[in-house]
Design a protein around this motif. Structure first.
Motif, short mmCIF file in Angstrom:
data_model
loop_
_atom_site.label_atom_id
_atom_site.label_comp_id
_atom_site.label_asym_id
_atom_site.label_seq_id
_atom_site.Cartn_x
_atom_site.Cartn_y
_atom_site.Cartn_z
N GLU A 1 9.49 8.80 -6.46
CA GLU A 1 8.14 8.62 -5.92
C GLU A 1 8.27 8.09 -4.51
OE1 GLU A 1 6.81 4.36 -7.66
OE2 GLU A 1 6.93 5.98 -9.10
N ALA A 2 7.22 8.26 -3.73
CA ALA A 2 7.25 7.87 -2.32
C ALA A 2 7.04 6.37 -2.15
CB ALA A 2 6.19 8.62 -1.54
N ILE A 3 7.76 5.82 -1.18
CA ILE A 3 7.47 4.49 -0.66
C ILE A 3 6.67 4.76 0.62
CG2 ILE A 3 8.42 2.36 0.32
CD1 ILE A 3 10.99 2.97 -1.33
N TRP A 4 5.46 4.25 0.69
CA TRP A 4 4.54 4.58 1.79
C TRP A 4 4.58 3.54 2.90
CZ3 TRP A 4 2.72 9.28 1.94
CH2 TRP A 4 2.61 10.00 0.74
N PHE A 5 4.33 4.02 4.12
CA PHE A 5 4.31 3.15 5.30
C PHE A 5 3.07 3.47 6.13
CE2 PHE A 5 8.61 3.64 3.88
CZ PHE A 5 9.10 2.35 3.89
N SER A 6 2.47 2.42 6.68
CA SER A 6 1.25 2.55 7.48
C SER A 6 1.53 3.09 8.88
CB SER A 6 0.55 1.20 7.60
OG SER A 6 0.19 0.74 6.33
N SER A 7 2.78 3.18 9.24
CA SER A 7 3.15 3.71 10.55
C SER A 7 4.51 4.38 10.48
CB SER A 7 3.18 2.59 11.60
OG SER A 7 4.29 1.74 11.38
N ALA A 8 4.75 5.28 11.42
CA ALA A 8 6.06 5.91 11.51
C ALA A 8 7.11 4.87 11.91
CB ALA A 8 6.03 7.06 12.51
N ARG A 9 6.71 3.94 12.76
CA ARG A 9 7.64 2.88 13.20
C ARG A 9 8.12 2.06 12.00
NH1 ARG A 9 6.15 -1.99 17.38
NH2 ARG A 9 8.16 -3.04 17.26
N PRO B 1 8.15 16.37 0.45
CA PRO B 1 7.27 15.22 0.68
C PRO B 1 6.12 15.19 -0.31
CG PRO B 1 6.89 16.92 2.32
CD PRO B 1 8.07 17.36 1.51
N PHE B 2 5.61 14.00 -0.55
CA PHE B 2 4.43 13.82 -1.37
C PHE B 2 3.20 13.98 -0.49
CE2 PHE B 2 7.65 11.89 -3.92
CZ PHE B 2 7.21 11.96 -5.22
N SER B 3 2.09 14.35 -1.08
CA SER B 3 0.82 14.43 -0.37
C SER B 3 0.24 13.02 -0.25
CB SER B 3 -0.14 15.33 -1.14
OG SER B 3 -1.36 15.42 -0.47
N LEU B 4 -0.27 12.70 0.92
CA LEU B 4 -0.87 11.39 1.15
C LEU B 4 -2.22 11.33 0.44
CD1 LEU B 4 -0.81 8.64 2.57
CD2 LEU B 4 -1.79 9.76 4.58
N THR B 5 -2.38 10.32 -0.41
CA THR B 5 -3.63 10.16 -1.16
C THR B 5 -4.21 8.77 -0.93
OG1 THR B 5 -2.58 9.27 -3.15
CG2 THR B 5 -2.75 11.69 -2.99
N ALA B 6 -5.40 8.54 -1.42
CA ALA B 6 -6.07 7.25 -1.28
C ALA B 6 -5.35 6.14 -2.05
CB ALA B 6 -7.52 7.36 -1.75
N GLU B 7 -4.44 6.48 -2.94
CA GLU B 7 -3.71 5.48 -3.71
C GLU B 7 -2.49 4.94 -2.98
OE1 GLU B 7 -4.67 8.53 -5.33
OE2 GLU B 7 -6.45 7.42 -5.93
N ALA B 8 -2.11 5.53 -1.84
CA ALA B 8 -0.91 5.12 -1.11
C ALA B 8 -1.10 3.74 -0.49
CB ALA B 8 -0.59 6.14 -0.02
N MET B 9 -0.21 2.83 -0.86
CA MET B 9 -0.25 1.45 -0.34
C MET B 9 0.99 1.21 0.52
SD MET B 9 -3.03 0.53 -1.56
CE MET B 9 -3.42 -1.16 -1.86
N GLY B 10 0.78 0.61 1.68
CA GLY B 10 1.87 0.36 2.62
C GLY B 10 2.88 -0.66 2.10
N ARG B 11 4.13 -0.35 2.25
CA ARG B 11 5.22 -1.22 1.76
C ARG B 11 5.16 -2.60 2.40
NH1 ARG B 11 10.11 -1.03 -1.31
NH2 ARG B 11 11.65 -2.45 -0.45
N TYR B 12 4.93 -2.68 3.69
CA TYR B 12 5.01 -3.96 4.37
C TYR B 12 3.67 -4.68 4.49
CZ TYR B 12 9.70 -2.41 5.50
OH TYR B 12 11.00 -1.96 5.41
N ALA C 1 -5.03 3.90 11.62
CA ALA C 1 -4.92 5.09 12.45
C ALA C 1 -3.46 5.38 12.77
CB ALA C 1 -5.70 4.88 13.75
N GLY C 2 -3.19 6.57 13.25
CA GLY C 2 -1.85 6.93 13.69
C GLY C 2 -0.98 7.51 12.60
N PRO C 3 0.25 7.87 12.97
CA PRO C 3 1.16 8.53 12.03
C PRO C 3 1.59 7.62 10.89
CG PRO C 3 2.29 7.98 14.06
CD PRO C 3 0.85 7.67 14.29
N LYS C 4 1.84 8.23 9.77
CA LYS C 4 2.27 7.54 8.55
C LYS C 4 3.70 7.97 8.22
CE LYS C 4 -1.96 6.27 8.28
NZ LYS C 4 -2.16 5.56 9.53
N GLY C 5 4.24 7.36 7.18
CA GLY C 5 5.58 7.74 6.75
C GLY C 5 5.76 7.52 5.27
N GLN C 6 6.78 8.18 4.75
CA GLN C 6 7.17 8.01 3.35
C GLN C 6 8.67 8.16 3.25
OE1 GLN C 6 6.48 11.50 0.64
NE2 GLN C 6 5.03 12.09 2.26
#
Length: 182
Positions: A63-71, A30-41, A50-55
């Motif tokens: 490279e990671a595709i980032w998500f603002s939630s696990a859902r 996994p990649f480390s979550l940084t301030a540059e991570a932008m949510g795909r949706y 808030a809450g769990p994130k995903g990649q």
């Protein structure tokens, strides 16, 4: 004859071990979550929610595709128009998270091995219902005991829950309080 059989078993064992090692080598960390991570949706900074994130890491894109939630992370795997060449799916291990508001940058768990709490009172990114992930079943059960919901594995996550509008939206529609988002 015993020597030949032994040699065949040895070769088969070595080939199996090589395949397992190759398969493990294909799963990127996994990649480390940084301030540059932008949510795909949502197109917003992942850390603003808030809450769990995903990649998700695709096989051909290192490279990671980032998500603002696990859902949302799980939804990506269910949507027919999203890429299917997935090398890895990681979600925040909320059992090791500093808090709900700060889910952590390094505490990832393979989503396919995680225990998810669905239908809890806790809301994830953008205020939607969440599939709250844990690496340990006991932690998931403790969370469900405190926040409601049920514990399920990745393959048992209901598509209707992950892709649906959620209980609150359904309740609003039934009560005649549906909002116009157009």
């Amino acid at each position: 004859m015993k020597t030949v059989r032994f040699a065949l078993v040895l070769v088969a064992s070595l080939l199996l071990a090589a395949c397992e090692n190759e398969q493990q080598a294909e799963t990127p960390p996994p990649f480390s979550l940084t301030a540059e991570a932008m949510g795909r949706y949502c197109g917003m900074n992942v850390l603003e929610h808030a809450g769990p994130k995903g990649q998700i890491i695709l096989r051909q894109i290192p490279e990671a595709i980032w998500f603002s939630s696990a859902r949302d992370t799980v939804a990506f795997t269910m949507l027919p128009d999203e890429p299917k060449e997935i090398a890895a799916i990681y979600v925040s291990d909320m059992g090791r998270a500093p808090s709900w508001d700060k889910p952590g940058a390094e505490n990832w768990v393979d989503a396919r091995k995680a225990f998810f709490v669905i239908g809890s009172a806790r809301r994830g990114g953008m205020g939607a219902e969440e599939a709250v992930p844990f690496s340990e079943e006991a932690a998931a059960r403790d969370f469900a005991g405190s926040n409601g919901g049920e514990v399920v594995k990745f393959d048992d996550l209901p598509e209707s829950y992950i892709l649906g509008a959620g209980v609150e939206a359904a309740d609003d529609a039934l009560a005649g309080g549906a909002h116009d988002h157009g």
